[in-house]
Design a protein around this motif. Structure first.
Motif, PDB file in Angstrom:
ATOM      1  N   LYS A  76      -3.481  51.875 -58.966  1.00 49.29           N
ATOM      2  CA  LYS A  76      -4.499  50.822 -58.928  1.00 49.29           C
ATOM      3  C   LYS A  76      -4.299  49.819 -60.070  1.00 49.29           C
ATOM      4  N   GLN A  77      -3.957  50.341 -61.239  1.00 51.48           N
ATOM      5  CA  GLN A  77      -3.714  49.458 -62.387  1.00 51.48           C
ATOM      6  C   GLN A  77      -2.543  48.524 -62.098  1.00 51.48           C
ATOM      7  N   ALA A  78      -1.503  49.074 -61.471  1.00 53.90           N
ATOM      8  CA  ALA A  78      -0.324  48.267 -61.118  1.00 53.90           C
ATOM      9  C   ALA A  78      -0.682  47.201 -60.083  1.00 53.90           C
TER      10      ALA A  78
ATOM     11  N   TYR B 183      -6.569  48.606 -50.666  1.00 50.10           N
ATOM     12  CA  TYR B 183      -6.925  48.202 -52.028  1.00 50.10           C
ATOM     13  C   TYR B 183      -5.907  47.151 -52.481  1.00 50.10           C
ATOM     14  N   LYS B 184      -6.429  45.936 -52.816  1.00 51.88           N
ATOM     15  CA  LYS B 184      -5.549  44.834 -53.228  1.00 51.88           C
ATOM     16  C   LYS B 184      -5.934  44.352 -54.632  1.00 51.88           C
TER      17      LYS B 184
ATOM     18  N   GLY C 292      -8.825  45.445 -57.532  1.00 54.83           N
ATOM     19  CA  GLY C 292      -8.514  45.894 -58.893  1.00 54.83           C
ATOM     20  C   GLY C 292      -9.250  45.093 -59.953  1.00 54.83           C
ATOM     21  N   GLU C 293      -9.391  43.796 -59.713  1.00 58.75           N
ATOM     22  CA  GLU C 293     -10.070  42.930 -60.681  1.00 58.75           C
ATOM     23  C   GLU C 293     -11.564  43.242 -60.792  1.00 58.75           C
TER      24      GLU C 293
ATOM     25  N   ALA D  99      -0.313  46.181 -52.567  1.00 58.11           N
ATOM     26  CA  ALA D  99      -1.509  46.845 -52.036  1.00 58.11           C
ATOM     27  C   ALA D  99      -1.241  48.329 -51.797  1.00 58.11           C
ATOM     28  N   ASP D 100      -2.319  49.087 -51.670  1.00 55.87           N
ATOM     29  CA  ASP D 100      -2.282  50.513 -51.322  1.00 55.87           C
ATOM     30  C   ASP D 100      -3.359  50.811 -50.284  1.00 55.87           C
TER      31      ASP D 100
END
Length: 327
Positions: free
Chosen positions: A268-270, A315-316, A320-321, A278-279
């Motif tokens: 997620k940090q990446a 999750y994009k 994350g932001e 994305a994941d």
């Protein structure tokens, strides 16, 4: 007379204090966890505890089990079928109430699952299934890996746009969950290509071991063979992060897009930092809790479905932001 009254008062006070002490001590003992009778032990052997995803599953089985009266023994199979087989044999000797597995190899683990079946110990699988004939699995609790693979493909199509291009898959073929991810991914890419817009060509499918070091080498080899590579689909975050390191070394971080899978904190940090596009994220905490719930329902004689799937969620960078858990 006065002395007699004092003595009588002292005796009465001692009696009352003694009664209160006894009542308090009894209440305290009823509330103590040690006084609660254990419902049994859950033996848990996971693919590897080096991967944070499986550690979260194990931790949640242990915590939810404890909350509901079970002790959990959580061990790492270390991707070694022989080691995992011995762990299951040990659970059988210990006469655990239930066995939970994420198989190191769904086919090779069959004989020892049959031993557990013969011993009358219910077997559950989590994340990685075992659909082989000749074994009895009560239920499988897992991510909808097939649906997640499709979600990853749609993210790749979105990232590459109309230009399309060459992409590679970093696989972990011995895990059935990863086979499902790749199956879903390929189906959506094939359907996209059949529509004739922005052709995406899968030029390589390499073993990543689901690990950073193997993922790094696989990505490095793919880049050397395909210098015009445009995208990489990695079946988990460790493999995706290994691929990112290979891109950084080759100076191709702007050219190649990575789509991972999992949603581990490091992944997620990446994504937040723009290193992974994305994941489709999983929910290992829910999986751990749901497995314990399934064990308890089975122990009460309830019939469970063959599998219980938990959908992924894409999750994009924008997610994350807004994520309070990230730096």
């Amino acid at each position: 007379m006065k002395r007699h009254f004092v003595c009588l008062f002292a005796c009465l006070l001692t009696f009352l204090v003694g009664c209160n002490k006894s009542e308090n001590s009894g209440a305290s003992s009823d509330q103590s966890p040690s006084s609660a009778e254990s419902k049994g032990t859950i033996g848990v052997s996971l693919l590897t505890l080096d991967n944070p995803f499986f550690k979260v599953i194990g931790d949640n089985i242990a915590s939810e089990g404890k909350r509901r009266g079970y002790e959990a023994i959580v061990v790492s199979g270390d991707k070694d079928v022989a080691k995992q087989s011995n762990q299951i044999k040990d659970f059988i000797v210990k006469k655990v109430s239930a066995i939970v597995l994420s198989p190191c190899d769904s086919k090779s683990i069959v004989p020892v699952i049959q031993e557990a079946n013969a011993a009358g110990i219910p077997v559950f699988t989590v994340d990685i299934p075992c659909h082989e004939p000749g074994v009895k699995i009560v239920t499988q609790v897992a991510t909808d890996n097939y649906g997640g693979g499709k979600e990853a493909a749609r993210a790749m199509i979105d990232a590459l746009g109309e230009a399309g291009g060459k992409i590679a898959i970093l696989h972990f073929k011995q895990a059935e969950s990863c086979q499902l991810r790749v199956k879903g991914f390929r189906e959506v890419i094939d359907a996209h290509n059949a529509e004739g817009q922005g052709k995406i060509e899968i030029v390589a499918e390499l073993e990543s071991g689901g690990a950073k070091d193997v993922g790094y080498k696989a990505a490095e080899d793919t880049l050397q063979a395909n210098p015009d590579l445009r995208g990489i689909f990695a079946i988990n975050d460790p493999a995706a992060l290994g691929a990112r390191a290979a891109l950084e070394k080759a100076g191709k971080t702007e050219q190649v897009i990575i789509v991972g899978f999992d949603g581990q904190p490091e992944g997620k940090q990446a994504i937040k930092e723009g290193k992974i596009y994305a994941d489709p994220i999983q929910f290992p905490d829910k999986m751990g809790a749901q497995i314990v719930d399934a064990i308890i329902k089975h122990s009460k004689g309830e019939t469970l479905p063959p599998q219980m799937l938990i959908p992924t969620s894409l999750y994009k960078k924008s997610d994350g932001e807004k994520d309070p858990d990230l730096k």
